[in-house]
Scaffold this motif. Structure first.
Motif, PDB file in Angstrom:
ATOM      1  N   GLY A 332      91.175 -21.516  55.001  1.00 17.80           N
ATOM      2  CA  GLY A 332      90.762 -21.981  53.882  1.00 17.80           C
ATOM      3  C   GLY A 332      90.191 -21.066  52.691  1.00 17.80           C
ATOM      4  O   GLY A 332      89.790 -20.103  52.847  1.00 17.80           O
ATOM      5  N   VAL A 333      90.620 -21.455  51.561  1.00 18.15           N
ATOM      6  CA  VAL A 333      90.483 -20.970  50.333  1.00 18.15           C
ATOM      7  C   VAL A 333      89.713 -21.992  49.409  1.00 18.15           C
ATOM      8  O   VAL A 333      90.565 -22.917  48.756  1.00 18.15           O
ATOM      9  N   VAL A 334      88.421 -22.043  49.404  1.00 13.89           N
ATOM     10  CA  VAL A 334      87.714 -23.385  48.770  1.00 13.89           C
ATOM     11  C   VAL A 334      87.227 -23.196  47.472  1.00 13.89           C
ATOM     12  O   VAL A 334      86.529 -22.107  47.186  1.00 13.89           O
ATOM     13  N   MET A 336      84.853 -25.134  44.739  1.00 11.06           N
ATOM     14  CA  MET A 336      84.060 -26.338  44.337  1.00 11.06           C
ATOM     15  C   MET A 336      83.592 -26.331  43.089  1.00 11.06           C
ATOM     16  O   MET A 336      83.289 -25.564  42.398  1.00 11.06           O
ATOM     17  N   LYS A 337      83.209 -27.451  42.567  1.00 11.00           N
ATOM     18  CA  LYS A 337      82.688 -27.479  41.220  1.00 11.00           C
ATOM     19  C   LYS A 337      81.355 -26.782  41.140  1.00 11.00           C
ATOM     20  O   LYS A 337      80.584 -27.137  42.232  1.00 11.00           O
ATOM     21  N   ASN A 338      80.926 -25.867  40.170  1.00  9.51           N
ATOM     22  CA  ASN A 338      79.686 -25.421  40.189  1.00  9.51           C
ATOM     23  C   ASN A 338      79.365 -24.370  40.831  1.00  9.51           C
ATOM     24  O   ASN A 338      78.259 -23.968  41.339  1.00  9.51           O
ATOM     25  N   ILE A 339      80.194 -23.910  42.206  1.00 13.78           N
ATOM     26  CA  ILE A 339      80.130 -23.203  43.233  1.00 13.78           C
ATOM     27  C   ILE A 339      81.230 -22.022  43.120  1.00 13.78           C
ATOM     28  O   ILE A 339      82.425 -22.407  43.008  1.00 13.78           O
ATOM     29  N   ASN A 340      80.947 -20.907  43.305  1.00 11.97           N
ATOM     30  CA  ASN A 340      82.063 -19.735  43.587  1.00 11.97           C
ATOM     31  C   ASN A 340      82.863 -19.937  44.628  1.00 11.97           C
ATOM     32  O   ASN A 340      82.419 -20.328  45.864  1.00 11.97           O
ATOM     33  N   PRO A 341      84.072 -19.614  44.581  1.00 13.34           N
ATOM     34  CA  PRO A 341      84.946 -19.533  45.767  1.00 13.34           C
ATOM     35  C   PRO A 341      84.469 -19.000  46.982  1.00 13.34           C
ATOM     36  O   PRO A 341      83.885 -18.027  47.015  1.00 13.34           O
TER      37      PRO A 341
END
Length: 408
Positions: A332-334, A336-341
């Protein structure tokens, strides 16, 4: 058993016990010194990273975390140094007792030796050895007298050697004692410097806390927001892990509802190797220290709030490279909005998580090697802080990274 044999047996037992005690104390002293040097290096890392970000404005929460961590390290350093000094005191006392006993023993040996020399001298004046032998009644008696003369001479030589050895031992103990006293003096001096530093850190901590308490609700709101973000990330991680478990079970023809991975032969070997390296895995960044540890803990600002940490937060250098801690596969390379990868790597049925990245060098499905760069930690432009959040789990069960990473 004769009194003489019993005396020798008791003396041997005492020497054996004393040697075991000295060996144990030496080992303990080495362990304490190793730990002391580790703590000193930890403080050096904290100071270096602080100096690097000196011109930046950190958040009050971040500053409190810094103070709390450094204070705990300084506290531990003082405790370890005190333990070393106390152990040295015991060693010095033991050596002083041994010196006293050796001096008494040496005096007795010298008295006995002097008596033997006088007796031997008188014996030579009274009659020569040849006359002593010639005056024998028969050959058997002459032979016994010859053996007696030889044994007496040997005994004299042995006594002389014993005195020489005891004198050397006494000199060595005195030398060791002086070294121990010097080492203890140095430890005490170093501890005074550390205590002064600790007092300074606590004073700044108290000043900062007084400022925070005047507007506690604002900081409490910040903490709660961070916790909500953490729960959001944990929920996404849980979803990804469950999907990966279901996929592995489906591929193996097992029930998709199983809570554990269906491992191939190769994955079983990988998981076994990962487990065998427990406590020896490399750090996910080359330089850094653990700023926030694993587990449930009270908030550093509002003690009524509980913080749940599924991993550790590592303070590191700006734009530090993030490394895989073991061979594995990126699942997984995630983003998300307002969150760093963040990146998720699977090692059989063990999983590692690398959160708060600014750049990612890998993609889902990639095979990675131990210490391979997989990304770059995000550096906060306003505070200059670079914090990597790192976690380990077995399936969905979180583990304490400090139990897995070398000297964390």
């Amino acid at each position: 058993m004769s009194i003489k044999v019993l005396h020798k047996f008791l003396l041997f037992g005492f020497c054996l016990l004393f040697s075991t005690l000295v060996f144990s104390q030496n080992n303990k002293q080495k362990e304490l010194e190793t730990r002391r040097q580790e703590l000193r290096r930890e403080i050096q890392k904290i100071n270096e990273l602080r100096a690097e970000n000196k011109s930046k404005e950190k958040s009050q929460l971040s500053l409190i975390e810094d103070f709390n961590y450094k204070i705990s390290v300084l506290d531990n350093l003082i405790k370890v140094t005190n333990q070393q000094a106390n152990l040295l005191t015991r060693e010095i006392n033991n050596n002083q007792k041994k010196i006293t006993n050796l001096r008494e023993e040496l005096e007795q040996l010298k008295e006995a030796y002097a008596g033997m020399i006088v007796k031997s001298y008188k014996s030579k004046n009274q009659q020569s050895r040849i006359m002593f032998l010639l005056s024998s009644n028969d050959f058997k008696q002459a032979y016994k007298r010859l053996q007696y003369i030889k044994q007496y001479s040997d005994h004299q030589r042995e006594q002389g050697e014993t005195i020489k050895a005891k004198t050397q031992e006494l000199q060595q103990i005195n030398t060791d004692l002086l070294k121990q006293k010097g080492a203890k003096k140095q430890l005490i001096a170093e501890n005074k410097v550390v205590q002064k530093s600790l007092e300074g850190e606590r004073k700044q901590h108290r000043t900062l806390m007084a400022s925070i308490r005047s507007n506690l609700s604002r900081y409490t709101a910040q903490i709660k927001k961070k916790q909500r973000e953490a729960r959001k990330i944990d929920a996404e991680i849980d979803r990804i892990i469950k999907a990966a478990i279901a996929k592995s079970n489906k591929k193996a023809g097992r029930a998709a509802s199983s809570s554990s991975f269906a491992l191939t032969a190769e994955e079983k070997v990988l998981a076994s190797n990962f487990l065998s390296n427990k406590g020896k895995l490399p750090w996910p960044v080359e330089k850094g220290y653990v700023k926030v540890g694993y587990g449930t803990q009270p908030s550093p600002i509002d003690k009524s709030l509980t913080i749940r940490s599924n991993g550790v937060r590592i303070a590191t250098e700006k734009a530090a490279k993030v490394r895989a801690v073991f061979n594995g596969e990126v699942i997984g390379v995630v983003v998300m909005k307002n969150i760093n990868p963040f990146v998720i790597v699977k090692h059989g049925n063990y999983i590692t998580y690398y959160k708060n990245l600014s750049k990612v060098y890998v993609k889902t499905g990639d095979k990675v090697k131990t210490k391979q760069d997989i990304g770059e930690v995000f550096t906060n432009p306003s505070s200059g802080e670079a914090i990597l959040s790192f976690s380990i789990s077995k399936e969905s069960n979180t583990q304490n990274p400090a139990s897995w990473i070398y000297k964390m």
